[in-house]
Enzyme design. Sequence first.
Site, PDB file in Angstrom:
ATOM      1  N   TRP A  96       0.734  -1.268  -0.061  1.00 29.60           N
ATOM      2  CA  TRP A  96       0.148  -0.134  -0.054  1.00 29.60           C
ATOM      3  C   TRP A  96       0.861   1.654   0.063  1.00 29.60           C
ATOM      4  O   TRP A  96      -0.055   2.124  -0.253  1.00 29.60           O
ATOM      5  CB  TRP A  96      -1.191   0.236   0.840  1.00 29.60           C
ATOM      6  CG  TRP A  96      -0.414  -0.041   2.103  1.00 29.60           C
ATOM      7  CD1 TRP A  96       0.028   0.147   3.196  1.00 29.60           C
ATOM      8  CD2 TRP A  96      -0.643  -1.543   2.818  1.00 29.60           C
ATOM      9  NE1 TRP A  96       0.887   0.054   4.345  1.00 29.60           N
ATOM     10  CE2 TRP A  96       0.590  -1.434   4.207  1.00 29.60           C
ATOM     11  CE3 TRP A  96      -0.388  -3.178   2.379  1.00 29.60           C
ATOM     12  CZ2 TRP A  96       0.686  -2.692   4.734  1.00 29.60           C
ATOM     13  CZ3 TRP A  96      -0.592  -3.911   3.667  1.00 29.60           C
ATOM     14  CH2 TRP A  96       0.238  -3.951   4.802  1.00 29.60           C
ATOM     15  N   GLU A 150      -5.881   0.479   5.700  1.00 31.01           N
ATOM     16  CA  GLU A 150      -6.126   0.839   6.867  1.00 31.01           C
ATOM     17  C   GLU A 150      -6.760  -0.026   7.677  1.00 31.01           C
ATOM     18  O   GLU A 150      -7.198   0.617   9.065  1.00 31.01           O
ATOM     19  CB  GLU A 150      -6.746   2.360   7.165  1.00 31.01           C
ATOM     20  CG  GLU A 150      -5.263   3.728   5.832  1.00 31.01           C
ATOM     21  CD  GLU A 150      -4.144   4.007   7.010  1.00 31.01           C
ATOM     22  OE1 GLU A 150      -3.966   3.024   8.182  1.00 31.01           O
ATOM     23  OE2 GLU A 150      -3.147   3.673   6.428  1.00 31.01           O
ATOM     24  N   GLN A 174      -6.388  -2.301  14.410  1.00 30.05           N
ATOM     25  CA  GLN A 174      -6.151  -3.502  15.686  1.00 30.05           C
ATOM     26  C   GLN A 174      -4.804  -4.858  15.390  1.00 30.05           C
ATOM     27  O   GLN A 174      -5.423  -5.839  15.892  1.00 30.05           O
ATOM     28  CB  GLN A 174      -6.544  -3.650  16.565  1.00 30.05           C
ATOM     29  CG  GLN A 174      -8.329  -2.071  16.407  1.00 30.05           C
ATOM     30  CD  GLN A 174      -7.178  -1.915  18.037  1.00 30.05           C
ATOM     31  OE1 GLN A 174      -7.891  -2.358  18.943  1.00 30.05           O
ATOM     32  NE2 GLN A 174      -6.981  -0.128  18.077  1.00 30.05           N
ATOM     33  N   GLY A 229     -10.561 -10.560  13.118  1.00 32.92           N
ATOM     34  CA  GLY A 229     -11.635 -10.559  14.274  1.00 32.92           C
ATOM     35  C   GLY A 229     -12.360  -9.044  14.162  1.00 32.92           C
ATOM     36  O   GLY A 229     -12.024  -8.565  12.716  1.00 32.92           O
ATOM     37  N   TYR A 230     -12.944  -8.441  15.406  1.00 35.10           N
ATOM     38  CA  TYR A 230     -13.362  -7.148  15.097  1.00 35.10           C
ATOM     39  C   TYR A 230     -14.188  -7.344  13.952  1.00 35.10           C
ATOM     40  O   TYR A 230     -13.447  -6.858  12.741  1.00 35.10           O
ATOM     41  CB  TYR A 230     -12.531  -6.318  15.107  1.00 35.10           C
ATOM     42  CG  TYR A 230     -12.046  -5.878  16.038  1.00 35.10           C
ATOM     43  CD1 TYR A 230     -12.501  -6.302  17.711  1.00 35.10           C
ATOM     44  CD2 TYR A 230     -10.478  -5.301  16.933  1.00 35.10           C
ATOM     45  CE1 TYR A 230     -12.089  -5.790  18.558  1.00 35.10           C
ATOM     46  CE2 TYR A 230     -10.136  -5.562  17.601  1.00 35.10           C
ATOM     47  CZ  TYR A 230     -10.912  -5.753  18.834  1.00 35.10           C
ATOM     48  OH  TYR A 230     -10.370  -5.091  20.103  1.00 35.10           O
ATOM     49  N   TYR A 286      -8.661   8.634  13.152  1.00 29.43           N
ATOM     50  CA  TYR A 286      -7.960   8.168  12.780  1.00 29.43           C
ATOM     51  C   TYR A 286      -7.040   7.873  10.800  1.00 29.43           C
ATOM     52  O   TYR A 286      -6.730   8.056  10.371  1.00 29.43           O
ATOM     53  CB  TYR A 286      -6.716   6.657  13.210  1.00 29.43           C
ATOM     54  CG  TYR A 286      -5.766   5.917  12.868  1.00 29.43           C
ATOM     55  CD1 TYR A 286      -4.828   6.497  12.684  1.00 29.43           C
ATOM     56  CD2 TYR A 286      -6.236   5.078  12.102  1.00 29.43           C
ATOM     57  CE1 TYR A 286      -3.641   6.133  11.892  1.00 29.43           C
ATOM     58  CE2 TYR A 286      -4.840   4.517  11.145  1.00 29.43           C
ATOM     59  CZ  TYR A 286      -3.701   4.699  11.552  1.00 29.43           C
ATOM     60  OH  TYR A 286      -3.114   4.046  10.395  1.00 29.43           O
ATOM     61  N   ASP A 326      -2.135   6.718  16.242  1.00 25.57           N
ATOM     62  CA  ASP A 326      -2.148   5.740  16.508  1.00 25.57           C
ATOM     63  C   ASP A 326      -1.339   5.236  17.494  1.00 25.57           C
ATOM     64  O   ASP A 326      -1.358   5.846  18.054  1.00 25.57           O
ATOM     65  CB  ASP A 326      -2.438   4.534  15.220  1.00 25.57           C
ATOM     66  CG  ASP A 326      -0.653   4.293  14.939  1.00 25.57           C
ATOM     67  OD1 ASP A 326       0.482   5.643  15.584  1.00 25.57           O
ATOM     68  OD2 ASP A 326      -0.553   3.592  14.086  1.00 25.57           O
ATOM     69  N   CYS A 368      17.189   1.793  21.912  1.00 29.30           N
ATOM     70  CA  CYS A 368      17.542   3.332  21.698  1.00 29.30           C
ATOM     71  C   CYS A 368      19.333   4.078  21.540  1.00 29.30           C
ATOM     72  O   CYS A 368      19.132   5.267  21.461  1.00 29.30           O
ATOM     73  CB  CYS A 368      17.495   4.254  23.514  1.00 29.30           C
ATOM     74  SG  CYS A 368      15.328   4.081  23.696  1.00 29.30           S
ATOM     75  N   CYS A 383      19.190   5.173  17.491  1.00 30.71           N
ATOM     76  CA  CYS A 383      18.093   6.667  17.874  1.00 30.71           C
ATOM     77  C   CYS A 383      18.406   7.805  17.225  1.00 30.71           C
ATOM     78  O   CYS A 383      19.015   7.986  17.263  1.00 30.71           O
ATOM     79  CB  CYS A 383      17.172   6.741  19.039  1.00 30.71           C
ATOM     80  SG  CYS A 383      15.184   7.346  18.719  1.00 30.71           S
TER      81      CYS A 383
END
Length: 347
Positions: free
Chosen positions: A20, A33, A38, A77-78, A116, A134, A195, A198
């Site tokens: 995408w 999206e 989730q 799911g969902y 979002y 998000d 880190c 980073c």
Amino acid sequence: MTFSKIITNWYSNNKRNLPWRQTTDPYYIWLSEIILQQTQIAQGLPYYESFLKEFPTIFHLASAEESQVLKLWQGLGYYSRARNLHAAARNIANKLDGVFPNTYKELLKLKGVGDYTASAIASICFNEATAVVDGNVYRVLSRYFGIDTPINTSKGVKEFKELAQKLIDKKNPAEFNQAIMEFGAVQCKPQNPNCTICPFKDSCVALQKNRIAELPVKIKAAKAKKKYFNFLVFLSNDNKTILEKRKGKGIWQNLYQFPLVETEQEMDFETFNALIKTHHLLKGISFELSLYNKDSIIHKLSHQHLYTKFWIVDIDQHLVNGIQISEVRNYAVPILIGNFIESFNFQ
DNA sequence: AAAACGGGGGG
DNA sequence: CCCCCAGTTTT
């Protein structure tokens, strides 16, 4: 260098190559999206591919039956995401002349599109400077700025949205939004972020104060409730069984399942054998009951744990309203049922 | 403001 | 058995 400049630089050097990211067509971006809400990329990717193969355009999706959409969604799911996706596709195809809404405000009106997703599509497809927030963005901002406000409160939602909106590169919102999310997913990970390499290691508040593991702050969710599900797997002498469509408001809306008997506690054989003698599907019918799984299968959802037993109900007669056993795999079912169907040796 | 809504992963 | 992950809708 500005926050925006650092993070978009990082993005240009570190972004993953994902399907995408080759397009700004709102149909593709929207589909990705919704699937990725989730959901981790590794889990969502095959669904994205199969949806685009089955529905190359929004008109293909709009003209499909909901049952087909749910079947393709099976296991993700969902399931309200799939029902809303389908409804929004029909809305765009039939009411909006097939033209995808092209502003944050109009996108928000689509079913299943909240703050979002509207921000993501508006920025990526139409260069509107609306900041996405998000889970990745919450993590990056709370750490970098050392913000304690719990992210799952209305105060936190408002505060982080305003901060992200202040930071976004108005000239290139698509890059900025994707960069900050990718940075959260790949570099500023929930556990063990690296880190030491980073680009923010000299300015990150959480790192200076040794608070990386504490942030972001979340209010603990309530504990999941226990439920006891007993599914009746009919086997008739004409090779049929029964699947019922779930109605109403609860979980797995519009998916199929074997007839369900919910009980207050786990059932043993004798108790359950006596109990279902009065079940409406078994009244006056002689049957032979056996228990498929001695130990309950514990299926965990966000808000409930389902202690599940599959009971085989052999009946020595025809099943007038049943479906052929060979057809069972054509129905959209919860993964709990799907796993059983795969493991059970239907004759 | 809180609850409901899946399923996957790891310890 | 415990933990973590985290957008949208409904109540």
